[in-house]
Design a protein around this motif. Structure first.
Motif, PDB file in Angstrom:
ATOM      1  N   LEU A  82       0.846  -1.195   0.000  1.00 14.18           N
ATOM      2  CA  LEU A  82       0.000   0.000   0.000  1.00 14.18           C
ATOM      3  C   LEU A  82       0.880   1.244   0.000  1.00 14.18           C
ATOM      4  O   LEU A  82       2.024   1.210   0.468  1.00 14.18           O
ATOM      5  CB  LEU A  82      -0.906   0.010   1.234  1.00 14.18           C
ATOM      6  N   PRO A  83       0.348   2.377  -0.487  1.00 12.68           N
ATOM      7  CA  PRO A  83       1.135   3.619  -0.459  1.00 12.68           C
ATOM      8  C   PRO A  83       1.660   3.973   0.924  1.00 12.68           C
ATOM      9  O   PRO A  83       2.786   4.449   1.063  1.00 12.68           O
ATOM     10  CB  PRO A  83       0.142   4.662  -0.968  1.00 12.68           C
ATOM     11  N   LEU A  84       0.857   3.726   1.976  1.00 13.91           N
ATOM     12  CA  LEU A  84       1.303   4.069   3.330  1.00 13.91           C
ATOM     13  C   LEU A  84       2.474   3.199   3.770  1.00 13.91           C
ATOM     14  O   LEU A  84       3.255   3.588   4.642  1.00 13.91           O
ATOM     15  CB  LEU A  84       0.152   3.995   4.324  1.00 13.91           C
ATOM     16  N   ASP A  85       2.609   1.991   3.170  1.00 16.97           N
ATOM     17  CA  ASP A  85       3.777   1.162   3.475  1.00 16.97           C
ATOM     18  C   ASP A  85       5.050   1.786   2.936  1.00 16.97           C
ATOM     19  O   ASP A  85       6.152   1.479   3.397  1.00 16.97           O
ATOM     20  CB  ASP A  85       3.622  -0.239   2.858  1.00 16.97           C
ATOM     21  N   LEU A  86       4.900   2.662   1.984  1.00 19.37           N
ATOM     22  CA  LEU A  86       6.038   3.307   1.332  1.00 19.37           C
ATOM     23  C   LEU A  86       6.321   4.684   1.939  1.00 19.37           C
ATOM     24  O   LEU A  86       7.455   5.001   2.302  1.00 19.37           O
ATOM     25  CB  LEU A  86       5.752   3.441  -0.168  1.00 19.37           C
ATOM     26  N   ILE A  87       5.276   5.507   2.047  1.00 15.75           N
ATOM     27  CA  ILE A  87       5.484   6.897   2.450  1.00 15.75           C
ATOM     28  C   ILE A  87       5.253   7.147   3.936  1.00 15.75           C
ATOM     29  O   ILE A  87       5.718   8.149   4.476  1.00 15.75           O
ATOM     30  CB  ILE A  87       4.587   7.850   1.633  1.00 15.75           C
ATOM     31  N   GLY A  88       4.548   6.231   4.604  1.00 10.44           N
ATOM     32  CA  GLY A  88       4.245   6.418   6.020  1.00 10.44           C
ATOM     33  C   GLY A  88       2.772   6.737   6.236  1.00 10.44           C
ATOM     34  O   GLY A  88       1.993   6.819   5.278  1.00 10.44           O
ATOM     35  N   ALA A  89       2.402   6.930   7.480  1.00  8.33           N
ATOM     36  CA  ALA A  89       0.986   7.150   7.794  1.00  8.33           C
ATOM     37  C   ALA A  89       0.845   7.942   9.086  1.00  8.33           C
ATOM     38  O   ALA A  89       1.780   8.016   9.898  1.00  8.33           O
ATOM     39  CB  ALA A  89       0.266   5.812   7.921  1.00  8.33           C
ATOM     40  N   HIS A  90      -0.325   8.535   9.262  1.00  2.22           N
ATOM     41  CA  HIS A  90      -0.638   9.224  10.518  1.00  2.22           C
ATOM     42  C   HIS A  90      -1.149   8.201  11.526  1.00  2.22           C
ATOM     43  O   HIS A  90      -2.045   7.406  11.219  1.00  2.22           O
ATOM     44  CB  HIS A  90      -1.701  10.298  10.286  1.00  2.22           C
ATOM     45  N   ILE A  91      -0.556   8.211  12.703  1.00  5.33           N
ATOM     46  CA  ILE A  91      -0.989   7.306  13.768  1.00  5.33           C
ATOM     47  C   ILE A  91      -1.344   8.122  15.002  1.00  5.33           C
ATOM     48  O   ILE A  91      -0.863   9.241  15.187  1.00  5.33           O
ATOM     49  CB  ILE A  91       0.096   6.266  14.113  1.00  5.33           C
ATOM     50  N   SER A 125       2.389   5.362  -8.196  1.00 10.83           N
ATOM     51  CA  SER A 125       2.105   6.794  -8.228  1.00 10.83           C
ATOM     52  C   SER A 125       2.691   7.506  -7.014  1.00 10.83           C
ATOM     53  O   SER A 125       3.154   8.645  -7.117  1.00 10.83           O
ATOM     54  CB  SER A 125       0.587   7.038  -8.291  1.00 10.83           C
ATOM     55  N   ALA A 126       2.663   6.837  -5.862  1.00  9.47           N
ATOM     56  CA  ALA A 126       3.253   7.430  -4.658  1.00  9.47           C
ATOM     57  C   ALA A 126       4.754   7.620  -4.837  1.00  9.47           C
ATOM     58  O   ALA A 126       5.327   8.631  -4.409  1.00  9.47           O
ATOM     59  CB  ALA A 126       2.970   6.537  -3.445  1.00  9.47           C
ATOM     60  N   LEU A 127       5.399   6.662  -5.483  1.00 13.59           N
ATOM     61  CA  LEU A 127       6.832   6.771  -5.736  1.00 13.59           C
ATOM     62  C   LEU A 127       7.121   7.827  -6.794  1.00 13.59           C
ATOM     63  O   LEU A 127       8.166   8.486  -6.759  1.00 13.59           O
ATOM     64  CB  LEU A 127       7.388   5.418  -6.175  1.00 13.59           C
ATOM     65  N   LEU A 128       6.177   8.011  -7.709  1.00 12.23           N
ATOM     66  CA  LEU A 128       6.365   8.967  -8.802  1.00 12.23           C
ATOM     67  C   LEU A 128       6.593  10.380  -8.269  1.00 12.23           C
ATOM     68  O   LEU A 128       7.498  11.087  -8.713  1.00 12.23           O
ATOM     69  CB  LEU A 128       5.139   8.944  -9.729  1.00 12.23           C
ATOM     70  N   GLU A 129       5.796  10.820  -7.303  1.00 10.51           N
ATOM     71  CA  GLU A 129       5.970  12.166  -6.745  1.00 10.51           C
ATOM     72  C   GLU A 129       7.332  12.302  -6.084  1.00 10.51           C
ATOM     73  O   GLU A 129       8.009  13.319  -6.226  1.00 10.51           O
ATOM     74  CB  GLU A 129       4.871  12.479  -5.726  1.00 10.51           C
ATOM     75  N   ALA A 130       7.750  11.261  -5.368  1.00 11.68           N
ATOM     76  CA  ALA A 130       9.039  11.309  -4.688  1.00 11.68           C
ATOM     77  C   ALA A 130      10.178  11.443  -5.683  1.00 11.68           C
ATOM     78  O   ALA A 130      11.106  12.240  -5.493  1.00 11.68           O
ATOM     79  CB  ALA A 130       9.223  10.047  -3.837  1.00 11.68           C
ATOM     80  N   MET A 131      10.134  10.680  -6.765  1.00 13.97           N
ATOM     81  CA  MET A 131      11.202  10.712  -7.758  1.00 13.97           C
ATOM     82  C   MET A 131      11.203  12.014  -8.549  1.00 13.97           C
ATOM     83  O   MET A 131      12.259  12.528  -8.902  1.00 13.97           O
ATOM     84  CB  MET A 131      11.050   9.522  -8.714  1.00 13.97           C
ATOM     85  N   ALA A 132      10.027  12.543  -8.809  1.00 17.68           N
ATOM     86  CA  ALA A 132       9.936  13.736  -9.651  1.00 17.68           C
ATOM     87  C   ALA A 132      10.210  15.020  -8.884  1.00 17.68           C
ATOM     88  O   ALA A 132      10.817  15.955  -9.412  1.00 17.68           O
ATOM     89  CB  ALA A 132       8.555  13.799 -10.301  1.00 17.68           C
ATOM     90  N   GLU A 133       9.753  15.078  -7.612  1.00 16.60           N
ATOM     91  CA  GLU A 133       9.790  16.342  -6.884  1.00 16.60           C
ATOM     92  C   GLU A 133      10.513  16.271  -5.547  1.00 16.60           C
ATOM     93  O   GLU A 133      10.547  17.260  -4.805  1.00 16.60           O
ATOM     94  CB  GLU A 133       8.356  16.836  -6.663  1.00 16.60           C
ATOM     95  N   SER A 134      11.077  15.105  -5.206  1.00 16.57           N
ATOM     96  CA  SER A 134      11.789  14.920  -3.931  1.00 16.57           C
ATOM     97  C   SER A 134      10.914  15.315  -2.744  1.00 16.57           C
ATOM     98  O   SER A 134      11.377  15.979  -1.807  1.00 16.57           O
ATOM     99  CB  SER A 134      13.101  15.709  -3.916  1.00 16.57           C
ATOM    100  N   GLN A 135       9.671  14.904  -2.804  1.00 11.86           N
ATOM    101  CA  GLN A 135       8.741  15.165  -1.711  1.00 11.86           C
ATOM    102  C   GLN A 135       7.615  14.139  -1.787  1.00 11.86           C
ATOM    103  O   GLN A 135       7.433  13.461  -2.811  1.00 11.86           O
ATOM    104  CB  GLN A 135       8.147  16.577  -1.801  1.00 11.86           C
ATOM    105  N   ILE A 136       6.879  14.017  -0.680  1.00 11.38           N
ATOM    106  CA  ILE A 136       5.671  13.185  -0.706  1.00 11.38           C
ATOM    107  C   ILE A 136       4.539  13.978  -0.070  1.00 11.38           C
ATOM    108  O   ILE A 136       4.771  14.869   0.764  1.00 11.38           O
ATOM    109  CB  ILE A 136       5.870  11.833   0.003  1.00 11.38           C
TER     110      ILE A 136
END
Length: 321
Positions: A82-91, A125-136
């Motif tokens: 899941l995207p949250l497994d990659l970018i993290g999540a609010h807990i 798609s979640a990885l795409l933003e990171a690679m393109a803009e160095s942010q999530i």
């Protein structure tokens, strides 16, 4: 002791080669993507050294971790990721009685995205933003990634069942795609004789560059001289991919910019402060091929090569100073 960019690069290559044997050309291409400020896609069969390459590179760069190395994370991409497994999540934090963001593994310096094509388009798609803009972005919050953020993605060309082919927008973010390949017979025999020592080398690797050194080399690469005729040559190649009969999707302007940045980094790796004519033909396939869509297999084999060959002949006649 202040080392030049070329000396730093050669020191890094030498350290990597204590573990990754017989892959000098591939190492130089991976470092070209790194010092051009991009990302690299490795495609090959299992067991050819792709994962070891990523881990070795991370251990050769010093960072702020407890072991002194750059932050390295490996993510095994699977259909249920899941995207949250990659970018993290609010807990929910019991102490503050509020939701806090817990960063995922993408907040690192070197990310190994193993078998990237096995993850769903949503994860890609979640990885795409990171690679393109160095942010999530998660919810209404945007979080910057590390200054040095380098993705090494792998995909297996066999066992394609249950995979999600990377969309053109994702492929366009990879500065370079290469096949890692098998080593020659003599090197393979040497690996069999000394594999225990090679494995120990990986464990004992000491950093030879800092993260600041990486940023400095990237900045140095941007100063490498590119003759106007070579810029014109890049433009010709990129534009000709859009009109070739065997190519249905040509290269974008972004592809041309990535090409120029890779040419500069490649020249620096080769110990030069200028790009020459041979660099154009040496890098064109690695930078452009994965960005193109072809009508058929014959087109894939010949179209880009014919464009690059024609442009190489034009450049050679100019005899640039």
């Amino acid at each position: 002791m202040n080392l030049t960019a070329t000396e730093l690069i050669q020191r890094l290559i030498g350290q990597i080669e204590t573990v990754v044997r017989g892959k000098r050309a591939q190492i130089e291409l991976v470092l070209t993507a790194l010092f051009a400020g991009g990302h690299v896609l490795l495609e090959d069969n299992p067991g050819t050294g792709k994962t070891v390459m990523a881990r070795t590179l991370a251990q050769c760069i010093s960072g702020n971790t407890t072991d002194g190395h750059a932050v390295f994370k490996r993510i095994q991409f699977t259909p249920d990721l899941l995207p949250l497994d990659l970018i993290g999540a609010h807990i929910f934090d019991d102490r503050t009685r509020d939701f806090v963001f817990r960063k995922g593994p993408i907040f690192c310096n070197i990310l190994l995205a193993d078998e990237i094509n096995r993850a769903s388009p949503k994860v890609q798609s979640a990885l795409l933003e990171a690679m393109a803009e160095s942010q999530i972005t998660t919810g209404d919050q945007t979080y910057p990634l590390q200054q040095v953020f380098f993705t090494i993605a792998t995909q297996n060309p066999v066992e394609m069942e249950g995979t999600y082919p990377l969309p053109a927008a994702q492929l366009d973010r990879f500065f370079i795609k290469l096949y890692f390949g098998y080593v020659d017979e003599a090197t393979e025999l040497d690996i069999y004789r000394s594999y225990a020592g090679i494995r120990q080398n990986l464990t004992d690797l000491q950093p030879v560059l800092t993260l600041q050194d990486v940023l400095s080399v990237q900045a140095e690469a941007e100063t490498v001289f590119v003759h106007d005729e070579i810029l014109r040559s890049v433009a010709h190649i990129v534009r000709n991919t859009r009109s070739h009969a065997d190519i249905t999707l040509g290269a974008s302007t972004r592809a041309g910019i990535a090409f120029i940045r890779c040419l500069r980094a490649w020249a620096l790796i080769k110990g030069r402060d200028f790009v020459n004519e041979a660099d154009v033909t040496a890098l064109a396939r690695y930078v452009l091929d994965h960005r193109l869509a072809y009508r058929n297999r014959d087109g894939r084999a010949q179209a880009l090569d014919s464009i690059v060959t024609d442009e190489g002949e034009r450049l050679s006649k100019l005899k640039l100073a």
